[in-house]
Scaffold this active site. Sequence first.
Site, short mmCIF file in Angstrom:
data_model
loop_
_atom_site.label_atom_id
_atom_site.label_comp_id
_atom_site.label_asym_id
_atom_site.label_seq_id
_atom_site.Cartn_x
_atom_site.Cartn_y
_atom_site.Cartn_z
N HIS A 192 0.97 -1.23 0.09
CA HIS A 192 0.07 -0.08 0.02
C HIS A 192 0.67 1.10 0.00
O HIS A 192 0.67 2.27 -0.80
CB HIS A 192 -0.85 0.08 1.14
CG HIS A 192 -2.07 -0.77 0.86
ND1 HIS A 192 -2.14 -2.17 0.82
CD2 HIS A 192 -3.39 0.03 0.76
CE1 HIS A 192 -3.45 -2.34 0.61
NE2 HIS A 192 -4.34 -1.39 0.55
N LYS A 248 -9.63 -7.65 8.49
CA LYS A 248 -10.12 -7.83 9.75
C LYS A 248 -10.16 -6.56 10.54
O LYS A 248 -9.17 -5.55 10.51
CB LYS A 248 -9.61 -9.14 10.66
CG LYS A 248 -8.07 -8.82 11.20
CD LYS A 248 -7.78 -10.29 12.18
CE LYS A 248 -6.32 -9.85 12.32
NZ LYS A 248 -5.86 -10.87 13.09
#
Length: 179
Positions: free
Chosen positions: A33, A98
């Site tokens: 990222h 999550k």
Amino acid sequence: MSVPLSDKDILSLKAGDRVLLSGIVYSARDAAHKRMFETLERGESLPINLEGNVFYYVGPTPSKPGEVIGSAGPTTSGRMDKYTPTLLRMGLKGMIGKGYRSQDVVDSIKENNAIYFAAIGGAGALIAKTIKKVEIVAYEDLGTEAIRKLEIEDFPVIVINDSYGNDWYKQGVERFSSI
């Protein structure tokens, strides 16, 4: 449900829905990222087309002989939050991980008609059985954090943040706090 996702697919899903995903998703964690974000800041093109695609926040373990991937459980999504709104504007439609997302990400999910799914933490070996094929497509030097193209079949997820601004985690807390 097939991935990549269409706008129609995304609009059909609500927070709390249980879904089995099949098709192609891409793995991408913290380092990938950061590198994608820096690439965009330099005005360069990303190594993959984000349009309609889904990122699975996973850094799989090495595969055992005869297996396509090792344990492949989700990582905490919040670590990608500072990069996510930019990637959603670039066409990313879904994320699997999550944990909670920041309000900026939840707002961006709504603005960009996207979706956030949760996979079951602690079940990485079980989830790995739904991954049928793996190919490194970018940033091989990042090791487990390289971007991988994953072919999945009946990958179990729950919609956490839908494109309407709903948050299944918050809804769950509200339901059980009144008991």
